[in-house]
Design a protein around this motif. Sequence first.
Motif, mmCIF file in Angstrom:
data_model
loop_
_atom_site.group_PDB
_atom_site.id
_atom_site.type_symbol
_atom_site.label_atom_id
_atom_site.label_comp_id
_atom_site.label_asym_id
_atom_site.label_seq_id
_atom_site.Cartn_x
_atom_site.Cartn_y
_atom_site.Cartn_z
ATOM 1 N N LEU A 6 -24.330 49.476 10.755
ATOM 2 C CA LEU A 6 -23.627 50.612 11.356
ATOM 3 C C LEU A 6 -24.656 51.626 11.847
ATOM 4 N N LEU A 7 -24.713 51.828 13.164
ATOM 5 C CA LEU A 7 -25.697 52.749 13.739
ATOM 6 C C LEU A 7 -25.141 54.158 13.877
ATOM 7 N N GLY A 8 -23.833 54.255 14.091
ATOM 8 C CA GLY A 8 -23.264 55.584 14.257
ATOM 9 C C GLY A 8 -21.778 55.502 14.521
ATOM 10 N N ARG A 9 -21.117 56.630 14.339
ATOM 11 C CA ARG A 9 -19.678 56.678 14.581
ATOM 12 C C ARG A 9 -19.340 57.841 15.490
ATOM 13 N N GLU A 10 -18.555 57.568 16.498
ATOM 14 C CA GLU A 10 -17.992 58.657 17.306
ATOM 15 C C GLU A 10 -16.490 58.476 17.315
ATOM 16 N N GLY A 11 -15.817 59.240 16.470
ATOM 17 C CA GLY A 11 -14.367 59.127 16.379
ATOM 18 C C GLY A 11 -13.950 57.738 15.953
ATOM 19 N N ARG A 12 -13.239 57.058 16.830
ATOM 20 C CA ARG A 12 -12.758 55.727 16.446
ATOM 21 C C ARG A 12 -13.656 54.613 16.972
ATOM 22 N N ARG A 13 -14.871 54.989 17.397
ATOM 23 C CA ARG A 13 -15.842 53.994 17.880
ATOM 24 C C ARG A 13 -17.014 53.904 16.915
ATOM 25 N N LEU A 14 -17.266 52.680 16.437
ATOM 26 C CA LEU A 14 -18.424 52.448 15.575
ATOM 27 C C LEU A 14 -19.480 51.719 16.394
ATOM 28 N N ARG A 15 -20.664 52.332 16.495
ATOM 29 C CA ARG A 15 -21.764 51.675 17.188
ATOM 30 C C ARG A 15 -22.480 50.802 16.172
ATOM 31 N N VAL A 16 -22.642 49.529 16.461
ATOM 32 C CA VAL A 16 -23.197 48.609 15.466
ATOM 33 C C VAL A 16 -24.269 47.700 16.089
ATOM 34 N N ARG A 17 -25.136 47.178 15.220
ATOM 35 C CA ARG A 17 -26.131 46.187 15.640
ATOM 36 C C ARG A 17 -25.808 44.873 14.939
ATOM 37 N N GLY A 18 -25.960 43.791 15.689
ATOM 38 C CA GLY A 18 -25.749 42.478 15.073
ATOM 39 C C GLY A 18 -24.452 41.834 15.514
ATOM 40 N N VAL A 19 -23.950 42.246 16.685
ATOM 41 C CA VAL A 19 -22.703 41.623 17.146
ATOM 42 C C VAL A 19 -22.981 40.195 17.623
ATOM 43 N N ASP A 20 -22.116 39.284 17.203
ATOM 44 C CA ASP A 20 -22.186 37.904 17.685
ATOM 45 C C ASP A 20 -20.796 37.499 18.180
#
Lengths: 150, 150
Positions: A99-113
């Motif tokens: 989890l890199l960060g959250r903006e409201g209902r959006r989670l910015r993440v690393r490692g998506v496949d």
Amino acid sequence: MFTPRPIGHVRSPYAETSQVPKGLGAKHDAEGELEILPEFEAGLTDIEGFSHLYVIWAFDRSEGFQLMGRPPSDDRPHGVFATRSPRRPNPIALSVVELLGREGRRLRVRGVDMLDGTPILDIKPYLSSVPEKQLRRGWLAEAEARKEKG
Amino acid sequence: MFTPRPIGHVRSPYAETSQVPKGLGAKHDAEGELEILPEFEAGLTDIEGFSHLYVIWAFDRSEGFQLMGRPPSDDRPHGVFATRSPRRPNPIALSVVELLGREGRRLRVRGVDMLDGTPILDIKPYLSSVPEKQLRRGWLAEAEARKEKG
């Protein structure tokens, strides 16, 4: 049982399965977003405190299942429950993302496949891990060893 | 989406939710069995090589969902996606168990936290783990620290 419904969707750089890194040594460091539906946003409260999340999602572009299959990481067939094949009796997938960060209902993440637009079924905090010494990795470790030997 | 179906059922020493260890410091070392349905047994091929498995199962005795809730490990409420509450939009659970042995379509495992008879949706090999140094455990670490302080 229950009727699965999306709690949100994945925003990913991958539009097609062929673009997702696969096989031995594949790295999953692509960044993306978990976009949660407005009606579930309150369920994200306090998620910022966790560095890693489990994402449970649906293989929505996979059809049917195959009990034995050849994964991209080996040249031998294995049982579906010993692989991460998308062609499973229940087409449910599991990824661990950072989890890199959250903006409201959006989670910015690393490692998506996942592919872009993939329906998300659930998110859970990633809490513990099995000590490396106690972990055996079955046919995958064997396939890696064969590859190293060349 | 898809219609979930059991691939098998859990044999567990726990008949009721109140018997499952919960809260801070709860140990999950109970032994049980994952009894896979005969028609899916071939999917277990080569699973013996893995020391640990992910089990994805259904909270079949949970009703409805609650976006904010107070977990047994804290006296403060958190968002459902930051907890392992059974009252989730999709009542899907995830456990990591240690594989002790296999006899045909029965997997003997340690670490069951499911009720007896729980429907299993999927089994996947547990492959990797996040290095401890990189892991942050959010409100749970805070609740543990408060408990230690007394």
